[in-house]
Design a protein around this motif. Structure first.
Motif, PDB file in Angstrom:
ATOM      1  N   PHE A 219      -0.313   3.057  13.630  1.00 38.47           N
ATOM      2  CA  PHE A 219      -0.297   3.076  12.173  1.00 38.47           C
ATOM      3  C   PHE A 219       0.776   2.113  11.680  1.00 38.47           C
ATOM      4  CE2 PHE A 219      -2.267   6.884  13.613  1.00 38.47           C
ATOM      5  CZ  PHE A 219      -3.321   7.058  12.736  1.00 38.47           C
TER       6      PHE A 219
ATOM      7  N   ILE B  90      -1.683   1.846   7.663  1.00 37.08           N
ATOM      8  CA  ILE B  90      -2.970   1.251   7.994  1.00 37.08           C
ATOM      9  C   ILE B  90      -3.209   1.454   9.490  1.00 37.08           C
ATOM     10  CG2 ILE B  90      -4.323  -0.866   8.039  1.00 37.08           C
ATOM     11  CD1 ILE B  90      -2.476  -1.829   5.690  1.00 37.08           C
TER      12      ILE B  90
ATOM     13  N   CYS C 119       4.659   2.719  10.817  1.00 34.43           N
ATOM     14  CA  CYS C 119       4.973   3.667   9.737  1.00 34.43           C
ATOM     15  C   CYS C 119       5.896   4.775  10.231  1.00 34.43           C
ATOM     16  CB  CYS C 119       3.668   4.281   9.224  1.00 34.43           C
ATOM     17  SG  CYS C 119       3.902   5.544   7.980  1.00 34.43           S
TER      18      CYS C 119
ATOM     19  N   GLN D 176      -3.669  -7.560   5.130  1.00 39.99           N
ATOM     20  CA  GLN D 176      -2.828  -6.424   5.510  1.00 39.99           C
ATOM     21  C   GLN D 176      -3.488  -5.596   6.600  1.00 39.99           C
ATOM     22  OE1 GLN D 176       0.309  -5.752   4.555  1.00 39.99           O
ATOM     23  NE2 GLN D 176       0.279  -7.529   3.233  1.00 39.99           N
ATOM     24  N   PRO D 177      -2.706  -5.169   7.597  1.00 42.59           N
ATOM     25  CA  PRO D 177      -1.251  -5.252   7.688  1.00 42.59           C
ATOM     26  C   PRO D 177      -0.747  -6.517   8.364  1.00 42.59           C
ATOM     27  CG  PRO D 177      -2.025  -3.948   9.508  1.00 42.59           C
ATOM     28  CD  PRO D 177      -3.254  -4.355   8.690  1.00 42.59           C
TER      29      PRO D 177
ATOM     30  N   GLY E  94       0.820  -1.202   0.000  1.00 41.97           N
ATOM     31  CA  GLY E  94       0.000   0.000   0.000  1.00 41.97           C
ATOM     32  C   GLY E  94       0.847   1.241   0.000  1.00 41.97           C
TER      33      GLY E  94
ATOM     34  N   TRP F 151       2.723  -8.565  12.146  1.00 46.53           N
ATOM     35  CA  TRP F 151       2.755  -7.687  10.978  1.00 46.53           C
ATOM     36  C   TRP F 151       3.340  -8.426   9.788  1.00 46.53           C
ATOM     37  CZ3 TRP F 151       7.360  -5.355   8.822  1.00 46.53           C
ATOM     38  CH2 TRP F 151       7.109  -4.350   7.881  1.00 46.53           C
TER      39      TRP F 151
ATOM     40  N   VAL G   3      -4.857   0.951  13.037  1.00 52.39           N
ATOM     41  CA  VAL G   3      -5.461  -0.166  13.753  1.00 52.39           C
ATOM     42  C   VAL G   3      -5.586   0.222  15.224  1.00 52.39           C
ATOM     43  CG1 VAL G   3      -5.168  -2.583  14.462  1.00 52.39           C
ATOM     44  CG2 VAL G   3      -4.439  -1.860  12.178  1.00 52.39           C
TER      45      VAL G   3
ATOM     46  N   ALA H 125       2.518  -0.076   5.448  1.00 55.87           N
ATOM     47  CA  ALA H 125       2.016  -0.880   4.329  1.00 55.87           C
ATOM     48  C   ALA H 125       3.011  -0.917   3.168  1.00 55.87           C
ATOM     49  CB  ALA H 125       0.679  -0.346   3.837  1.00 55.87           C
TER      50      ALA H 125
END
Length: 78
Positions: free
Chosen positions: A59, A12, A72, A33-34, A8, A24, A14, A62
């Protein structure tokens, strides 16, 4: 993750639960995903465990290029 597939172009979000362990997807092949669904088998890439230390929104990466996996770090912008 040099051999990973980009899953991605944005992180993402969560809502994680304190004390729960999440796995992960590091290979980018998972349809969930993730998170890992076992699609990495035979790739030489393994999922990365993440233990939630508190209830909160995190986060997950992706693009699979984060320097702070599984979360991320903005690498998808590069």
């Amino acid at each position: 993750m040099s051999d990973s597939i980009r899953a991605g172009d944005a992180p993402i979000a969560v809502d994680v639960t304190e004390g729960k362990r999440y796995f992960w997807c590091a290979c980018g092949k998972s349809a969930s995903q993730p998170f890992c669904d076992g699609s990495h088998k035979g790739s030489g890439i393994s999922p990365l465990a993440y233990l939630a230390l508190e209830d909160k929104k995190v986060f997950f990466c992706a693009c699979k290029q984060s320097q702070t996996p599984p979360l991320c770090d903005g690498s998808h912008k590069a």
